[in-house]
Write a protein that holds these residues in place. Structure first.
Motif, PDB file in Angstrom:
ATOM      1  N   GLY A 179      17.376  76.201  79.234  1.00 53.84           N
ATOM      2  CA  GLY A 179      18.390  75.666  80.526  1.00 53.84           C
ATOM      3  C   GLY A 179      19.482  75.735  81.005  1.00 53.84           C
ATOM      4  N   ASP A 180      19.654  77.331  81.113  1.00 49.43           N
ATOM      5  CA  ASP A 180      21.178  77.120  81.539  1.00 49.43           C
ATOM      6  C   ASP A 180      20.945  78.292  82.203  1.00 49.43           C
ATOM      7  OD1 ASP A 180      24.281  76.725  81.781  1.00 49.43           O
ATOM      8  OD2 ASP A 180      24.769  77.813  79.619  1.00 49.43           O
ATOM      9  N   ALA A 181      20.354  78.237  83.376  1.00 50.76           N
ATOM     10  CA  ALA A 181      20.147  78.546  84.455  1.00 50.76           C
ATOM     11  C   ALA A 181      21.454  78.622  85.024  1.00 50.76           C
ATOM     12  CB  ALA A 181      18.722  78.606  85.718  1.00 50.76           C
ATOM     13  N   GLN A 182      21.898  78.200  85.070  1.00 52.14           N
ATOM     14  CA  GLN A 182      23.462  78.150  86.406  1.00 52.14           C
ATOM     15  C   GLN A 182      23.901  79.504  85.411  1.00 52.14           C
ATOM     16  OE1 GLN A 182      22.065  75.729  84.389  1.00 52.14           O
ATOM     17  NE2 GLN A 182      23.690  73.997  84.368  1.00 52.14           N
ATOM     18  N   ALA A 183      24.338  79.713  83.927  1.00 52.14           N
ATOM     19  CA  ALA A 183      25.221  81.081  83.507  1.00 52.14           C
ATOM     20  C   ALA A 183      24.767  81.893  84.301  1.00 52.14           C
ATOM     21  CB  ALA A 183      24.644  80.638  81.865  1.00 52.14           C
ATOM     22  N   THR A 184      23.227  82.451  84.659  1.00 47.57           N
ATOM     23  CA  THR A 184      23.055  83.528  84.747  1.00 47.57           C
ATOM     24  C   THR A 184      24.085  84.077  85.694  1.00 47.57           C
ATOM     25  OG1 THR A 184      21.741  82.347  86.512  1.00 47.57           O
ATOM     26  CG2 THR A 184      20.471  83.230  83.834  1.00 47.57           C
ATOM     27  N   LEU A 185      24.276  82.806  86.841  1.00 47.65           N
ATOM     28  CA  LEU A 185      25.668  82.663  87.997  1.00 47.65           C
ATOM     29  C   LEU A 185      26.854  83.942  87.389  1.00 47.65           C
ATOM     30  CD1 LEU A 185      26.298  83.647  90.910  1.00 47.65           C
ATOM     31  CD2 LEU A 185      26.814  81.142  90.529  1.00 47.65           C
ATOM     32  N   PHE A 186      27.795  83.352  86.335  1.00 45.80           N
ATOM     33  CA  PHE A 186      28.790  83.327  85.813  1.00 45.80           C
ATOM     34  C   PHE A 186      28.142  85.518  84.825  1.00 45.80           C
ATOM     35  CE2 PHE A 186      30.516  83.841  81.614  1.00 45.80           C
ATOM     36  CZ  PHE A 186      32.073  84.135  81.797  1.00 45.80           C
ATOM     37  N   VAL A 187      27.692  85.069  83.715  1.00 43.07           N
ATOM     38  CA  VAL A 187      26.906  85.928  83.371  1.00 43.07           C
ATOM     39  C   VAL A 187      27.088  87.002  84.492  1.00 43.07           C
ATOM     40  CG1 VAL A 187      26.107  87.638  81.680  1.00 43.07           C
ATOM     41  CG2 VAL A 187      25.829  85.044  81.507  1.00 43.07           C
ATOM     42  N   ASN A 188      26.156  87.523  84.898  1.00 42.94           N
ATOM     43  CA  ASN A 188      25.140  88.662  86.054  1.00 42.94           C
ATOM     44  C   ASN A 188      26.387  88.607  86.822  1.00 42.94           C
ATOM     45  OD1 ASN A 188      23.269  88.051  85.034  1.00 42.94           O
ATOM     46  ND2 ASN A 188      21.954  87.477  85.905  1.00 42.94           N
TER      47      ASN A 188
END
Length: 444
Positions: free
Chosen positions: A157-166
């Protein structure tokens, strides 16, 4: 009263609106992360083509191609299981997460060693065979974990973190390529090293901090959480194995095409396909983001999610068509900048064929997401097997004669078959069925 009228109650409309909002939000966050990856990847490959001689670029691209292919085959099964099983929360979520990580590392090490043997035997790397095998194994394991942590964030449920990581990983990748381009810091296969090192750092941050934090937050939100048991353990094993074969095989074949083009045509054609493939891969990411969000939603609210899938499919197709046309038109300008060895109109044809394939297949991607959410992987396996068979036949027939363009046309030919399967599958998924609150196979 008709069936449709009975369904159109205020409660159902509210539920549908909530599902649509969640799918859209997760899709946008996932696509934002993928978009940063695609944009920086585009710049990365253009700069690589400017700084690295074409033959050397083709060889490095082939190494990276087979590493990513082996990593996809290793990570897709465990990673996809996280998307549909982490929403269970509690001890079940943590147990499946640990098993997914272990499975990814073990499988990736095996496939990475096999990939290393192929690279050492078939490509002129300029390194000892033992070093090639060891490095390829390590690179494959890192990239497999990079894939898995992205799906773990989506499932938690933390799809927004993919923006930070990727995003962070890809910005560092660009910086490293620039550093390695300096004459006094040049190293062999800088393209590969600049790609893998930031991914390793991203994996450490995600596994150690971001995913555990997301799981704790989801536990606080959930009304009830599941505990790990024998039934869930069996479901995880079956789903991971079947999904690895069904989806991982397609990713493996697609990502290895630069390697195949280099072998069947030439390193120069492999370099051209590797650059053009970035356009197709970027266009595919929109469908991947929506499919991942849809699978997570459908794992708990299948019928409502299935009813929305067709509309999302048409939106993705329309968006990809517009973006694909733009990418095709801008290709000649980019290839003119790259200089000798990169024919503008030829590059335009390769990108155009890959863009057409990306616009054809979104319906299949969303149908396969619905099927995997219910752990019905066998239909997806059959559809993907059809695609791989068509693709390989066309590659063998076309690549030796037409090089990179032959590979792109092969991808388009396979995508046509997927479009037919996807349209049929989405139609059947919308047939009224008893509502399920959890995926089949993991119900208590």
């Amino acid at each position: 009263m008709t069936h449709a009228a009975r369904l159109a109650t205020p409660a159902r409309l509210d539920a549908t609106s909530g599902v649509r909002r969640r799918i859209t939000t997760d899709s946008l966050w996932l696509f934002s992360g993928y978009a940063v990856t695609a944009a920086s990847g585009f710049v990365f490959w253009v700069l690589a083509a400017v700084w690295i001689p074409q033959i050397e670029l083709g060889i490095s691209a082939s190494i990276l191609s087979i590493v990513m292919a082996a990593a996809a085959l290793a990570s897709n099964g465990p990673g996809s299981a996280l998307v549909v099983m982490l929403p269970l929360g509690g001890g079940a979520a943590r147990a499946v997460l640990a098993r997914a990580y272990v499975a990814t590392v073990v499988i990736a090490a095996g496939f990475g060693a096999a990939a290393g043997i192929l690279v050492a035997a078939l490509l002129p790397t300029g390194l000892p065979a033992a070093a090639v095998i060891a490095l390829t194994t390590a690179f494959t394991t890192v990239w497999a974990m990079f894939n898995t942590q992205t799906l773990a964030l989506a499932g938690a449920g933390d799809a927004q973190a993919t923006l930070f990581v990727n995003g962070s990983a890809n910005l560092v990748k660009l910086a490293l390529l620039f550093v390695f381009a300096l004459p006094f810091l040049w190293m062999p296969h800088a393209l590969v090293v600049a790609t893998i090192v930031p991914a390793a750092a991203a994996v450490l941050v995600s596994v150690a901090i971001l995913v555990p934090r997301a799981l704790r937050r989801e536990d606080r939100r959930a009304a009830a959480v599941r505990q790990w048991d024998a039934a869930l353990a069996r479901s995880f094993r079956v789903f991971a194995v079947q999904n690895s074969v069904a989806v991982g095989l397609v990713l493996c074949v697609g990502l290895s095409l630069s390697f195949v083009v280099t072998l069947l045509a030439s390193p120069a054609e492999g370099a051209i396909f590797a650059i053009a493939f970035q356009f197709g891969a970027a266009l595919d990411l929109l469908g991947v983001g929506v499919a991942t969000a849809l699978a997570r939603s459908a794992s708990t609210q299948f019928q409502l999610s299935a009813a929305l899938a067709g509309g999302y499919a048409w939106k993705v197709v329309a968006f990809v068509l517009v973006m694909g046309l733009g990418a095709t038109l801008v290709t000649p300008v980019m290839f003119m900048i790259l200089g000798r060895g990169y024919t503008p109109l030829y590059g335009m044809a390769v990108v155009g064929a890959l863009a057409a394939a990306s616009a054809i297949r979104p319906g299949y991607d969303l149908w396969s997401a619905l099927s995997r959410a219910r752990q019905r992987v066998m239909p997806v396996l059959l559809g993907n097997a059809l695609y791989v068979a068509i693709l390989l036949i066309l590659v063998i027939a076309l690549v030796p004669r037409f090089g990179a363009l032959g590979a792109a046309l092969s991808v388009t030919g396979g995508a046509v078959a997927l479009a037919v399967v996807g349209a049929t599958g989405l139609h059947r998924a919308n047939r009224p069925t008893p509502h399920r609150t959890v995926p089949e196979g993991i119900a208590a």
